[in-house]
Scaffold this active site. Structure first.
Site, short mmCIF file in Angstrom:
data_model
loop_
_atom_site.label_atom_id
_atom_site.label_comp_id
_atom_site.label_asym_id
_atom_site.label_seq_id
_atom_site.Cartn_x
_atom_site.Cartn_y
_atom_site.Cartn_z
N GLY A 41 3.39 4.71 1.77
CA GLY A 41 2.71 3.89 0.77
C GLY A 41 2.36 4.74 -0.44
O GLY A 41 2.04 5.92 -0.31
N GLY A 43 0.34 3.43 -3.19
CA GLY A 43 -0.70 2.81 -4.00
C GLY A 43 -1.78 3.84 -4.32
O GLY A 43 -1.51 5.05 -4.27
N GLY A 46 -2.25 6.24 -1.28
CA GLY A 46 -1.06 7.04 -0.97
C GLY A 46 -0.70 8.00 -2.09
O GLY A 46 -0.47 9.19 -1.84
N HIS A 267 -11.28 -14.99 -2.01
CA HIS A 267 -11.79 -14.92 -3.38
C HIS A 267 -11.92 -16.34 -3.94
O HIS A 267 -10.98 -17.13 -3.84
CB HIS A 267 -10.81 -14.10 -4.23
N ARG A 332 -19.28 -14.74 -3.26
CA ARG A 332 -17.91 -15.17 -3.02
C ARG A 332 -17.73 -16.08 -1.82
O ARG A 332 -17.11 -17.12 -1.92
CB ARG A 332 -17.03 -13.93 -2.81
N GLU A 431 -7.04 0.44 1.98
CA GLU A 431 -7.25 -0.89 2.59
C GLU A 431 -6.73 -0.93 4.02
O GLU A 431 -7.17 -1.75 4.83
CB GLU A 431 -6.56 -1.97 1.74
#
Lengths: 643, 250
Positions: A41, A43, A46, A267, A332, A431
């Site tokens: 990963g 992101g 990563g 959300h 939320r 995450e």
């Protein structure tokens, strides 16, 4: 048997991380080049981990399924990143950010981890600025902040509406620099399909080259999983098309505990589904709720009318009615559920999808009347533009339509304080792990956690592991690799061999509907049992009737989707079991049986103050449940109220 | 809606590809262009044919992965919009739409509509970074940066690296992309120490990779989904001249 030793360092909470760093074992600079590390990963977690570790001198192999590491889905985050800088002199501190995060997570996160997160948050901003992230600034040249997600202080740093993109480009530039220097070898268009263990330690991965279809083996001294969340289990979500649970799930099947899979965040302000051809949902900044008023018609027969023709007294401003003090700014989960209730009541608006209207109005008419069109345009112009691009409607003239969507997953692979999973040598960042957000994540905290894990935590905790086990220089010719590769190949062959009559996407849609309906915003024992009855049926149908066209030896997006859906079909069951086990409502997990008279979540601290960690028990067997007790030494649990 | 499509199909490793014709019926005008492709692919799967492969991921206009030339225009007819954010209501019922991959020598075709944009990463590797060691920065507010400068850097940094600028340019030039990357860092004081080195390295890498030069057509600016402007190319040229002069003076 899972070992859930959280390895929290000794000492008072503010000293734990310093204690850890002092006592951690180090690897001598000249020895670092003997170690190699796999990062899956690219992101925020990563890319930042790969760059940091490469800078320290380790040899990194980094993998992503996209064509470039710069495209990971962290890029889509809009709002901002929190940090306890207290630049605004409004009373923020590390302790306050820590406190807010624990409270926001509804007292289901590990305090020591959260404190460390708050502690390193200040370094993240320094690091990002040093790398050239163009955060918003004031005229004096100092960094600007805004308040976000109901926080009482302004601690959110932002770069227009593209904070995720700018932070990712910062980490990506550091990563590219290391690639250029030869310390990172980047493998793009690769999908991790399994984990290889040697003597119980994670020492390699099997990937599919998404261009040539080749199955490839890679070995290293440790594996870092930075593969994001599993929100696409709902089919429709704000996640990118490629986001999936496969890497994490296959590690779970190899012995990594999966923690709190039922904690998924919804959300409230997404653009509703336009029809059954919809492939993804788009999120709009929650800031819209500062000026927009949420309503649905009082009577179901008004739902098809032009909203501008519905008189004031025929409208139900349900958030203002139910939560007078917070009104349209209710948290939320509360506003999401309220929207669902209104639509379940038959009062949803917008196009009917499969006979149901799933949308509520977010109306700016009063704001325009009060502040003028120009002010509203200045504040939200780009969002109104985005809304118009997607829906073709002008929200200055007719109210916007919004509906909740799956957005982020707090659950993930269980990790200890060092971010190590229950498999030694397998570390999980961002995450993909479960550690910092408890049962609910605060706005602008996902970016913070991804970068904290990659820039500031793993560069200290991974060397401690490496120093203890030593460089092994594992060969991919070992029998362990042969065996796992054989299983991976068998699974692909099995998928290709079914030759049924339904595409992988159809199964994904089917699963998504079940998950959204029975394990979505509101869950009950009855709905979860229903889901647990339906999922195995879809899975059975999948293995009988899935159709994967094309061949394995080139780009085959059907095969990619089939593999991901196959894993979602198993994982979904663990998620429902977890939701069923948790007989309380907390954070984003709402069980309708457990609510106060006012419809608020009713936590059960006496019985459920633990992280539920699931262990794979074999095919067709129910997973085993283990518990990591969550203690509250610093922040005493309170009941929240938004009345 | 009903649309007719002419889509470029090319097998992996094949020297040549060709247009195939398809018809997609019952498309909602509210569907995105890529959702229309999803429907087409489902249709192909039902007929046991191989679906068309195309790059896409976030579907909200920010990851830069989607890349189709639609009726001759990279990202299609709507300005400042990526393919994934283009909606079918922008077309008429019965339209014939031609879809091709990005075409540029430096973007070799992989399969159908997918090309390799690795060259853009290579330009970034050459100098698109600030060498700030992780873990040892000074306080973020230690260097005040005038808002105008920070805003300009942000305008440049908005580039999503999709490569539409290259696909639109008759010279297949990557000047808009490279100048956005160079300018983002060159505007900022943090980027100053490496400014000359960076500019020369990135420009030379871009030339080496086979991208053409800029001759001011401006097609790149017209198709850029993020509104990156030609000014940055002017800035890069200026920075390059200064860097070369400094190098010569050494």
């Amino acid at each position: 048997m899972l070992n859930l030793d959280s390895k929290i360092p000794e000492g008072e909470i503010s000293k734990k991380w310093s204690n850890f760093k002092f006592h951690a074992k180090l690897v001598n600079p000249s020895n670092r080049r003997k170690f190699s590390v796999i990062v899956v990963g690219s992101g925020l977690a990563g890319a930042s981990a790969a760059a940091s570790l490469a800078e320290q001198g380790y040899n990194i192999k980094c993998f992503c399924y996209q064509d470039s590491p710069r495209r990971a889905h962290s890029i889509a985050a809009q709002g901002g990143i929190n940090a306890a800088k207290n630049y605004q002199n409004d009373g923020d501190s590390i302790y306050r950010l820590f406190y807010d995060t624990v409270k926001g997570g509804d007292f289901r996160s590990r305090e020591a981890n959260v404190y460390r997160l708050a502690e390193v948050s200040v370094n993240i901003i320094d690091q990002c600025v040093a790398l050239g992230v163009p955060f918003a600034r004031e005229y004096g040249g100092l960094l600007a902040n805004r308040s976000f997600g109901g926080a009482q202080v302004s601690r959110t740093f932002y770069a227009r509406g593209q904070t995720g993109q700018q932070l990712l480009l910062g980490a990506y530039s550091a990563l590219e620099r290391q690639i250029g220097l030869g310390k990172v070898k980047m493998y793009t268009r690769r999908e991790m399909l399994d984990l290889v263990k040697v003597d119980g330690h994670a020492k390699g991965i099997i990937v599919r080259n998404l261009v040539t279809g080749e199955i490839e083996r890679y070995a290293a001294d440790a594996v870092l999983l930075c593969t994001g969340g599993y929100g696409n289990v709902f089919y429709l979500s704000t996640n990118a098309q490629g986001c999936n649970v496969t890497a994490a799930y296959r590690c779970y099947k190899r012995g990594a505990g999966f923690a709190n899979p039922c904690f998924t965040q919804i959300h409230p302000t997404c653009i509703p589904q336009h029809g059954d051809q919809q492939s993804k949902l788009t999120l709009m900044s929650e800031s819209l709720r500062n000026d927009g008023r949420v309503w649905v018609p009082k009577k179901a027969e008004d739902c098809t009318k032009n909203p501008n023709d519905i008189p004031e007294d025929a409208r139900d401003y349900y958030l203002e009615r139910k939560y007078p003090s917070f009104g349209n700014l209710a948290p939320r989960d509360i506003s999401s559920r309220a929207a669902k209730e209104a639509c379940d009541d038959g009062r949803g608006v917008g196009p009917a999808v499969n006979g149901e209207r799933r949308g509520v109005y977010l109306d700016f008419a009063d704001a325009i009347k009060r502040d003028g069109l120009k002010t509203v345009e200045e504040k939200y112009g780009n969002l109104f533009e985005m809304y118009e691009r997607i829906t073709g409607e002008n929200a200055y003239e007719t109210p916007m339509r919004i509906y909740p969507a799956s957005h982020y997953t707090m659950g993930g692979l269980w990790v200890d304080y060092n971010l190590q999973s229950t498999i030694p040598g397998l570390f999980v960042l961002g995450e993909a792990n479960f550690s910092d957000h408890g049962a609910n994540r605060l706005g602008a905290s996902a970016l913070m956690q991804g970068l904290a894990d990659g820039y500031f935590v793993i560069p200290y905790t991974l060397p401690d592991y490496l120093a203890r086990v030593g460089a092994k220089n594992i060969s991919t010719d070992r029998s362990e690799f042969d065996e796992v590769e054989k299983e991976v190949r068998a699974k692909i062959e099995k998928l290709m061999a079914v030759k049924g009559n339904k595409s992988p996407r159809q199964f994904h849609i089917e699963l998504g509907k079940v998950m959204w309906e029975y394990c979505g915003m509101a869950r009950s024992e009855e709905s979860l049992k229903k889901a647990l009855e339906l999922i195995p049926k879809i899975r059975e149908d999948f293995w009988k009737n899935v159709k994967v066209v094309g061949t394995e030896d080139n780009i085959n997006t059907e095969l990619e989707r089939a593999g991901r859906v196959a894993d979602f079909l198993e994982f979904a069951e663990v998620m429902c079991l977890d939701a069923l086990n948790r007989n309380e409502s907390c954070g984003a997990h709402f069980r309708v049986e457990y609510q106060t008279e006012d419809g608020e979540a009713k936590r059960n601290d006496a019985e459920y103050s633990y992280a539920a960690v699931w262990e794979y028990a074999g095919e067709g067997k129910a997973p085993n449940l283990y518990k990591e007790v969550i203690t509250h030494d610093e922040v005493k649990p309170v009941v929240r109220s938004y009345k | 809606m009903k649309v007719h499509l002419k889509v470029w199909r090319q097998k992996q490793g094949a020297a040549k590809g060709k247009f195939e014709t398809y018809t997609v019926d019952n498309v909602s005008p509210d569907s995105s262009f890529l959702e229309m492709f999803d429907i087409l692919n489902e249709q192909l799967v039902a007929q046991d044919k191989e679906p068309i492969v195309f790059d896409h991921d976030c579907r909200e206009g920010i990851c830069g992965m989607c890349s189709m030339t639609i009726n001759g225009i990279p990202h299609g007819p709507e300005r400042k919009t990526t393919v994934c954010q283009l909606h079918m209501r922008k077309f008429k019922d019965g339209d014939t739409i031609v879809v091709e991959p990005w075409r540029a020598g430096a973007f070799p075709l992989k399969q159908d509509l997918i090309v390799s944009r690795d060259a853009l990463d290579l330009i970034q590797q050459a100098g698109g970074f600030i060498s700030a060691r992780i873990g040892s920065p000074q306080d973020a507010n230690a260097i005040p940066i005038p808002k105008e400068i920070a805003d300009k850097a942000m305008d440049a940094a908005a580039c999503i690296g999709c490569g539409a600028c290259v696909a639109a340019c008759p010279n297949a030039s990557a000047m808009l992309f490279t100048s956005a990357k160079v300018s983002h860092l060159n505007y900022l004081p943090q980027g100053a120490p490496e400014r000359n080195r960076r500019t020369i390295a990135m420009v030379e890498k871009m030339d080496e990779l086979g991208f053409g030069n800029c001759s001011n057509y401006g097609e790149c600016q017209a198709v850029c989904p993020k509104g990156i402007t030609l000014d940055f190319i002017a800035k890069m040229n200026r920075d390059y001249a200064i860097a070369k002069a400094a190098e010569a003076a050494k």
